[in-house]
Design an enzyme around this catalytic site. Structure first.
Site, PDB file in Angstrom:
ATOM      1  N   SER A 151      96.892 123.732  40.124  1.00  0.00           N
ATOM      2  CA  SER A 151      96.346 125.092  40.109  1.00  0.00           C
ATOM      3  C   SER A 151      94.917 125.157  39.583  1.00  0.00           C
ATOM      4  CB  SER A 151      97.226 126.022  39.265  1.00  0.00           C
ATOM      5  OG  SER A 151      97.040 125.787  37.890  1.00  0.00           O
ATOM      6  N   LYS A 189      95.064 127.519  32.075  1.00  0.00           N
ATOM      7  CA  LYS A 189      94.454 128.486  32.974  1.00  0.00           C
ATOM      8  C   LYS A 189      93.116 128.977  32.405  1.00  0.00           C
ATOM      9  CE  LYS A 189      97.668 128.868  36.166  1.00  0.00           C
ATOM     10  NZ  LYS A 189      98.372 127.637  35.778  1.00  0.00           N
TER      11      LYS A 189
END
Length: 230
Positions: A151, A189
């Site tokens: 990701s 993230k």
């Protein structure tokens, strides 16, 4: 090793079985652990079953059997210890450390794996240490994690990379952080602030940005360096 929430749930189920002879409902588990949704209970139950602490009996409602209890103690209402990252337990291949007597290198503990994809259950575990050049770190305490998932590929972070994280419980918007969600999930993230909410942004268009309330996210540190083996 189990997370705090997993231990709390296991004890709650064991206590209800001992007192009532039947396990609690998912709603009762959710309320007892102060979770916002039953999906968190589903994840905890699955993790306990996978680790061999409980067994769910087929074709019977609310049928849960406690097989064993964890060895580690969890005092009730224990005070929060000083900052320590709650991350993913891993059986990592060792990164070759630099000589311990080299003053230009710092020993960094490798704490396991971090999800750069769908968040996974958060467990704290120290596996080994690696040597990092001191001039790549700066001040403060650091730890390392092995990345699992894709990701963050557009930020140059690939599956199998080792990221170096500076321990801190705050960060600026745009920083890449280790975020602990609901004390259950850890993920790598990019942090974005959206009013009073926190957005955890992937660097891959295949993944959606998660927007959460500030009380659901604890920052465990900020990315400061990265190692890759070819």
């Amino acid at each position: 090793m189990l997370t705090r929430k997993q231990i709390e749930l296991l004890r709650f189920i064991q206590d209800r079985l001992a007192s009532d002879g039947v396990p609690p409902s998912f709603d009762e588990m959710k309320d007892a652990l102060d979770l916002r949704s039953k999906s968190g209970i589903h994840r905890l139950i699955t993790a306990l079953e996978e680790r061999g602490f409980i067994r769910r009996l087929a074709n019977r409602a609310r049928a849960i059997e406690v097989i064993k209890l964890p060895e580690q103690a969890l005092p009730n209402h224990a005070p929060r210890a000083k900052f320590s990252p709650s991350v993913i337990e891993g059986d990592l291949g060792r990164v070759r450390p630099s000589p311990a007597n080299d003053a230009n290198y710092v020993a960094i503990p490798v704490m396991g794996r971090i999800a750069a994809g769908t968040p996974i259950s958060a467990i704290q575990s120290r596996s080994h240490t690696i040597g990092m050049p001191a001039d790549m770190l700066g001040g403060g305490d650091h730890y390392a994690l092995e990345v699992r998932g894709d990701s963050m590929i557009e930020a140059g972070i690939q599956d199998g990379d080792t990221v170096i994280i500076k321990k801190q419980d705050s960060a600026n918007t745009g920083d890449i952080i280790v975020a602990l969600i609901d004390d259950e999930e850890a993920t790598l993230k990019r942090l974005r602030r959206r009013g009073s909410s926190i957005a955890l942004e992937a660097a891959n268009p295949a993944y959606e940005t998660r927007v959460l309330g500030p009380d659901r996210v604890r920052i465990q540190g900020k990315l400061v360096s990265l190692m890759r083996r070819y």
